[in-house]
Design a protein around this motif. Structure first.
Motif, mmCIF file in Angstrom:
data_model
loop_
_atom_site.group_PDB
_atom_site.id
_atom_site.type_symbol
_atom_site.label_atom_id
_atom_site.label_comp_id
_atom_site.label_asym_id
_atom_site.label_seq_id
_atom_site.Cartn_x
_atom_site.Cartn_y
_atom_site.Cartn_z
ATOM 1 N N CYS A 109 0.855 -1.183 0.000
ATOM 2 C CA CYS A 109 0.000 0.000 0.000
ATOM 3 C C CYS A 109 0.892 1.234 0.000
ATOM 4 C CB CYS A 109 -0.900 0.015 1.228
ATOM 5 S SG CYS A 109 -2.018 1.458 1.280
ATOM 6 N N TYR A 110 0.683 2.106 -0.963
ATOM 7 C CA TYR A 110 1.425 3.354 -1.041
ATOM 8 C C TYR A 110 0.590 4.454 -0.391
ATOM 9 C CZ TYR A 110 4.563 0.897 -4.121
ATOM 10 O OH TYR A 110 5.466 -0.007 -4.617
ATOM 11 N N LEU A 111 1.115 5.022 0.669
ATOM 12 C CA LEU A 111 0.419 6.035 1.459
ATOM 13 C C LEU A 111 1.067 7.383 1.161
ATOM 14 C CD1 LEU A 111 0.538 3.804 4.608
ATOM 15 C CD2 LEU A 111 -1.579 4.409 3.445
ATOM 16 N N MET A 112 0.440 8.139 0.276
ATOM 17 C CA MET A 112 1.050 9.369 -0.226
ATOM 18 C C MET A 112 0.644 10.582 0.611
ATOM 19 S SD MET A 112 2.805 8.033 -2.576
ATOM 20 C CE MET A 112 3.497 9.564 -3.231
ATOM 21 N N MET A 113 1.650 11.365 0.983
ATOM 22 C CA MET A 113 1.432 12.608 1.717
ATOM 23 C C MET A 113 1.372 13.800 0.769
ATOM 24 S SD MET A 113 4.231 11.703 4.665
ATOM 25 C CE MET A 113 3.873 13.120 5.731
ATOM 26 N N THR A 114 1.724 13.578 -0.491
ATOM 27 C CA THR A 114 1.731 14.637 -1.497
ATOM 28 C C THR A 114 0.691 14.335 -2.566
ATOM 29 O OG1 THR A 114 3.565 13.445 -2.546
ATOM 30 C CG2 THR A 114 4.130 15.326 -1.163
ATOM 31 N N GLU A 115 0.364 15.346 -3.350
ATOM 32 C CA GLU A 115 -0.611 15.179 -4.416
ATOM 33 C C GLU A 115 -0.045 14.295 -5.522
ATOM 34 O OE1 GLU A 115 -3.600 16.153 -4.374
ATOM 35 O OE2 GLU A 115 -3.726 17.747 -2.865
ATOM 36 N N ASP A 116 -0.937 13.652 -6.284
ATOM 37 C CA ASP A 116 -0.508 12.854 -7.431
ATOM 38 C C ASP A 116 0.284 13.721 -8.402
ATOM 39 O OD1 ASP A 116 -1.800 10.694 -6.382
ATOM 40 O OD2 ASP A 116 -3.569 10.863 -7.681
ATOM 41 N N GLY A 117 1.393 13.184 -8.895
ATOM 42 C CA GLY A 117 2.206 13.910 -9.853
ATOM 43 C C GLY A 117 3.158 14.911 -9.242
ATOM 44 N N ALA A 118 3.274 14.932 -7.924
ATOM 45 C CA ALA A 118 4.191 15.870 -7.270
ATOM 46 C C ALA A 118 5.622 15.605 -7.715
ATOM 47 C CB ALA A 118 4.083 15.733 -5.756
ATOM 48 N N GLY A 119 6.360 16.675 -7.961
ATOM 49 C CA GLY A 119 7.742 16.533 -8.413
ATOM 50 C C GLY A 119 8.637 15.876 -7.387
ATOM 51 N N GLU A 120 8.350 16.090 -6.116
ATOM 52 C CA GLU A 120 9.120 15.496 -5.028
ATOM 53 C C GLU A 120 8.158 14.794 -4.076
ATOM 54 O OE1 GLU A 120 11.348 18.896 -3.516
ATOM 55 O OE2 GLU A 120 13.097 18.184 -4.608
ATOM 56 N N PRO A 121 7.722 13.597 -4.429
ATOM 57 C CA PRO A 121 6.728 12.895 -3.617
ATOM 58 C C PRO A 121 7.265 12.492 -2.251
ATOM 59 C CG PRO A 121 7.609 11.458 -5.311
ATOM 60 C CD PRO A 121 8.130 12.827 -5.607
ATOM 61 N N ALA A 122 6.356 12.366 -1.304
ATOM 62 C CA ALA A 122 6.707 11.945 0.051
ATOM 63 C C ALA A 122 5.592 11.075 0.591
ATOM 64 C CB ALA A 122 6.928 13.161 0.951
ATOM 65 N N GLY A 123 5.957 10.137 1.433
ATOM 66 C CA GLY A 123 4.949 9.281 2.031
ATOM 67 C C GLY A 123 5.538 8.015 2.596
ATOM 68 N N PHE A 124 4.705 6.974 2.645
ATOM 69 C CA PHE A 124 5.077 5.693 3.234
ATOM 70 C C PHE A 124 4.675 4.561 2.300
ATOM 71 C CE2 PHE A 124 4.540 8.546 6.779
ATOM 72 C CZ PHE A 124 5.463 8.133 7.743
ATOM 73 N N VAL A 125 5.321 3.428 2.485
ATOM 74 C CA VAL A 125 4.901 2.174 1.873
ATOM 75 C C VAL A 125 4.766 1.159 2.995
ATOM 76 C CG1 VAL A 125 5.437 0.321 0.255
ATOM 77 C CG2 VAL A 125 6.168 2.665 -0.256
ATOM 78 N N VAL A 126 3.657 0.431 3.011
ATOM 79 C CA VAL A 126 3.472 -0.691 3.924
ATOM 80 C C VAL A 126 3.172 -1.907 3.063
ATOM 81 C CG1 VAL A 126 2.037 -1.692 5.733
ATOM 82 C CG2 VAL A 126 2.657 0.721 5.840
ATOM 83 N N ALA A 127 3.949 -2.969 3.240
ATOM 84 C CA ALA A 127 3.789 -4.146 2.396
ATOM 85 C C ALA A 127 3.844 -5.421 3.222
ATOM 86 C CB ALA A 127 4.872 -4.177 1.321
ATOM 87 N N PHE A 128 3.236 -6.463 2.662
ATOM 88 C CA PHE A 128 3.251 -7.790 3.292
ATOM 89 C C PHE A 128 3.779 -8.788 2.292
ATOM 90 C CE2 PHE A 128 1.105 -11.916 3.805
ATOM 91 C CZ PHE A 128 1.567 -12.266 5.071
ATOM 92 N N TYR A 129 4.750 -9.600 2.730
ATOM 93 C CA TYR A 129 5.317 -10.645 1.905
ATOM 94 C C TYR A 129 5.152 -11.984 2.625
ATOM 95 C CZ TYR A 129 7.230 -6.794 -0.716
ATOM 96 O OH TYR A 129 7.343 -5.645 -1.443
ATOM 97 N N PRO A 130 4.415 -12.930 2.031
ATOM 98 C CA PRO A 130 4.129 -14.191 2.722
ATOM 99 C C PRO A 130 5.309 -15.142 2.795
ATOM 100 C CG PRO A 130 3.190 -14.218 0.520
ATOM 101 C CD PRO A 130 3.703 -12.832 0.747
ATOM 102 N N THR A 131 6.319 -14.959 1.928
ATOM 103 C CA THR A 131 7.479 -15.840 1.907
ATOM 104 C C THR A 131 8.747 -15.026 1.695
ATOM 105 O OG1 THR A 131 7.394 -16.179 -0.483
ATOM 106 C CG2 THR A 131 6.112 -17.704 0.884
ATOM 107 N N THR A 132 9.883 -15.637 2.002
ATOM 108 C CA THR A 132 11.170 -14.984 1.757
ATOM 109 C C THR A 132 11.359 -14.716 0.271
ATOM 110 O OG1 THR A 132 12.132 -16.083 3.677
ATOM 111 C CG2 THR A 132 13.666 -15.175 2.076
ATOM 112 N N ALA A 133 10.921 -15.655 -0.569
ATOM 113 C CA ALA A 133 11.059 -15.487 -2.013
ATOM 114 C C ALA A 133 10.286 -14.277 -2.518
ATOM 115 C CB ALA A 133 10.588 -16.749 -2.735
ATOM 116 N N SER A 134 9.093 -14.051 -1.967
ATOM 117 C CA SER A 134 8.296 -12.908 -2.412
ATOM 118 C C SER A 134 8.936 -11.597 -1.997
ATOM 119 C CB SER A 134 6.869 -13.004 -1.863
ATOM 120 O OG SER A 134 6.845 -12.929 -0.444
ATOM 121 N N LEU A 135 9.676 -11.607 -0.879
ATOM 122 C CA LEU A 135 10.405 -10.411 -0.452
ATOM 123 C C LEU A 135 11.611 -10.173 -1.339
ATOM 124 C CD1 LEU A 135 11.078 -8.135 1.610
ATOM 125 C CD2 LEU A 135 12.330 -9.869 2.902
#
Length: 216
Positions: A109-135
Motif C-alpha cells: 500500500c502506497y500512502l502518499m502525503m503529497t498530491e498525485d504527480g508531485a515533483g518530489e513525492p513523500a509518504g510511506f509504503v506498507v507491504a506484506f510478503y508471505p514468503t522470503t522469495a516474495s520479499l
C-alpha cells in the motif's frame, strides 16, 4: 519509543555516508508510486538473525520465535491498506492510499502525503510478503547510498532497518511476522527534507502501530 533499538540515533539532519559496496540485483526502473526499493541486506533472514542476537544480548524473553504462528496472514490487495488504521493515516497526513499487488503473493500500500504527480513525492509504503522469495524478488538496483542495516526489535519481533540516500531519502524496515512472512515499512521524502532520526523513528512507529493493531 515503540521500538527496542540498540543503535545510536543522531539528532539533526543526516549526513550521507561514504558509499559502501552492496550486491544489488537490477530491475527496470518504474515510477516511485509503483516500485518497492529493497536492498539485499534487508532480507528476512538477515533481519531475523540480527534481531534474535539483540534479544539474547539484552536478556529478553519476549522475542517471537522464527517460524511461529504469523501475526499477519492472508493480506491481499483489497486489505493491505487497512493494515494502517484510519486514525494513523490521519495522523500521518495521508492524502491517498493505493494498494498494489506484487509478484509471488506480495502486496503493498502506497500512502502518499503529497498530491498525485508531485515533483518530489513523500509518504510511506506498507507491504506484506508471505514468503522470503516474495520479499527477495523486489530487490532493486537504484542509485542509492545505503547505510549498514541495523538490527532491532519491534513489538518483540526481530527486524532490520536501513537508511538510503539519493535524490530521495528513505528508511526501510523489515519485520519478521512469523512463519516466513515479512512486514515491510518504508518512509520516503525529498533529499534533506527529513533528519535521519525522523526517518528511523517514522518507520519504527508505523510498524509498531500495524503490529499492535493485529494484536488488538
Amino acid at each position: 519509543m515503540v521500538s527496542e533499538d540498540t543503535s545510536t540515533h543522531e539528532s539533526g539532519p543526516a549526513e550521507a555516508p561514504s558509499k559502501e559496496a552492496a550486491g544489488f540485483t537490477k530491475r527496470p526502473g518504474t515510477p516511485l508510486t509503483r516500485r518497492l526499493t529493497l536492498t539485499a541486506v534487508l532480507s528476512l533472514a538477515v533481519g531475523a538473525g540480527m534481531g534474535y542476537a539483540i534479544a539474547q544480548a539484552s536478556g529478553s524473553t519476549t522475542v517471537a520465535a522464527s517460524g511461529s504462528t504469523p501475526i499477519l496472514a492472508g493480506v491481499r490487495q483489497s486489505t493491505v491498506c487497512k493494515l494502517v488504521s484510519d486514525a494513523m493515516q490521519q495522523q500521518l497526513s495521508i492524502r491517498n492510499a493505493s494498494p498494489v499487488s506484487e509478484e509471488k503473493g506480495g502486496t503493498s500500500c502506497y500512502l502518499m502525503m503529497t498530491e498525485d504527480g508531485a515533483g518530489e513525492p513523500a509518504g510511506f509504503v506498507v507491504a506484506f510478503y508471505p514468503t522470503t522469495a516474495s520479499l527477495q524478488q523486489t530487490v532493486d538496483g537504484t542509485d542509492v547510498i545505503p547505510e549498514k542495516a541495523e538490527p532491532l526489535l519491534i513489538e518483540g519481533r526481530a527486524a532490520a532497518r536501513q537508511v538510503l540516500y539519493g535524490d530521495a531519502w528513505k528508511a526501510q524496515l523489515t519485520v519478521d511476522v512469523g512463519d516466513g512472512a515479512t512486514l515491510y515499512v518504508e518512509r520516503f521524502g525529498p533529499k534533506d527534507s527529513l533528519s535521519e532520526r525522523e526517518l528511523r523513528r517514522s518507520v519504527d512507529d508505523l510498524a509498531a502501530s500495524v503490529l499492535k493493531g493485529q494484536k488488538a
